[in-house]
Design an enzyme around this catalytic site. Structure first.
Site, PDB file in Angstrom:
ATOM      1  N   HIS A 204       0.884  -1.243  -0.201  1.00  0.00           N
ATOM      2  CA  HIS A 204       0.070   0.094   0.073  1.00  0.00           C
ATOM      3  C   HIS A 204       0.789   1.286  -0.070  1.00  0.00           C
ATOM      4  O   HIS A 204       0.406   2.215  -0.619  1.00  0.00           O
ATOM      5  CB  HIS A 204      -0.911   0.133   1.278  1.00  0.00           C
ATOM      6  CG  HIS A 204      -1.871  -1.298   1.450  1.00  0.00           C
ATOM      7  ND1 HIS A 204      -1.743  -1.928   2.279  1.00  0.00           N
ATOM      8  CD2 HIS A 204      -2.933  -1.440   0.729  1.00  0.00           C
ATOM      9  CE1 HIS A 204      -2.883  -2.792   2.325  1.00  0.00           C
ATOM     10  NE2 HIS A 204      -3.461  -2.526   1.382  1.00  0.00           N
TER      11      HIS A 204
ATOM     12  N   SER B 193       0.203  -8.904   1.133  1.00  0.00           N
ATOM     13  CA  SER B 193      -1.260  -8.943   1.215  1.00  0.00           C
ATOM     14  C   SER B 193      -1.664  -8.824   2.788  1.00  0.00           C
ATOM     15  O   SER B 193      -0.884  -9.547   3.707  1.00  0.00           O
ATOM     16  CB  SER B 193      -1.728  -9.985   0.679  1.00  0.00           C
ATOM     17  OG  SER B 193      -3.203 -10.369   1.042  1.00  0.00           O
TER      18      SER B 193
END
Ligand code: PAF
Length: 280
Positions: free
Chosen positions: A37, A185
């Protein structure tokens, strides 16, 4: 950095920035940040004056038996990391702010939503394209950054932006991996010790498949079989799909050519992992 909870407030703040001729970069997320991210935020930060991210675990993209309730959340940790990366605003609405009780209008790509991950995750991509449309309408960004890890999602969003004329540039960020190759993830936190040990087999298989293609193999059947056999070689893996597709309409290919990529979904216990690699 400010955390904004309501649509009227974020709209009014961003209106002022737009009037000052500032460009707006946007990274939509479901939170629980990892390096993947943050790398998307870095891209948007570099390319725009104002950086907005959203943190919203979107219920319409989870199926009835999926992990909506247990999806990891940690706003305090996320806000600290976002601030360090130079985020100006976090848009963090409640579910009621985004979905009124009478909500009944969806955005769905009719060709791409039921392929690959969509074959088993009914309505998942309908939920994604709906929430991303809503967020684009609220934030009105000049550019938005998405991760290559969700390659199908990125292709569907690009298609949607072109088909529906959203005035936003879509930029893709590379897959960020752990030292042993496992794609980062938020769902990796679900893996138990043995599953975590075996999960890097996914990237090993994809990397070796890419090498086969670089060395001249063009048969999609042979490359898919290689990937399957390699992933099957660890005890805890359960393959959902291994596909080789082209990168516009996700059509399956027989003979590998430029731009084709291999995409996989593999279960380790209750955790579904996805990954992909551009083969040529
Ligand atoms: O990739 C994700 O985290 C989500 O699918 C997105 C794009 C934020 C929409 O909820």
């Amino acid at each position: 950095m400010d955390i904004i909870k309501t649509i009227p407030e974020i709209r009014s703040i961003l209106r002022k920035h737009r009037r000052a001729d500032e460009t707006i970069g946007f990274v939509p997320t479901m939170g629980y940040f990892h390096e993947g991210h943050l790398s998307l935020m870095d891209i948007a930060r570099e390319k725009s004056d104002i950086l907005v991210i959203s943190i919203f675990v979107n219920p319409t993209q989870f199926g009835p038996d999926e992990d909506l309730e247990r999806y990891p959340r940690d706003l305090e940790h996320d806000a600290r990391l976002a601030e360090e990366r130079g985020v100006d605003y976090i848009f963090h609405p409640d579910v009621d702010e985004m979905y009124s009780p009478n909500f009944s209008t969806y955005v769905k790509n009719l060709e791409l939503s039921n392929l690959l991950c969509g074959a088993t995750r009914d309505n998942h991509f309908r939920g994604v394209t709906t929430i991303v449309s809503k967020l684009f309408n609220i934030i009105n960004p000049d550019l938005a950054v998405f991760g290559q890890k969700d390659h199908q999602q990125a292709i569907i969003i690009k298609r949607m932006v072109e088909d529906l004329n959203f005035p936003v540039e879509i930029v893709l960020g590379d897959i960020i991996r752990e030292a042993d190759g496992l794609a980062k993830s938020s769902r990796n936190t679900y893996l138990n010790g043995r599953e975590r040990e075996q999960a890097p087999i996914i990237y090993q298989a994809l990397k070796e498949a890419k090498k086969m293609v670089e060395e001249g193999e063009r048969s999609a059947g042979k490359v898919k079989k290689y990937i399957r056999d390699k992933i099957d070689s660890v005890e805890l893996s359960e393959i959902e799909y291994v596909e080789i597709v082209e990168d516009t309409m996700l059509g399956s290919v027989d003979k590998i050519s430029r731009g084709n990529f291999a995409a996989v979904a593999v279960w380790f216990g209750d955790t579904r992992l996805i990954d992909n690699i551009i083969l040529l």
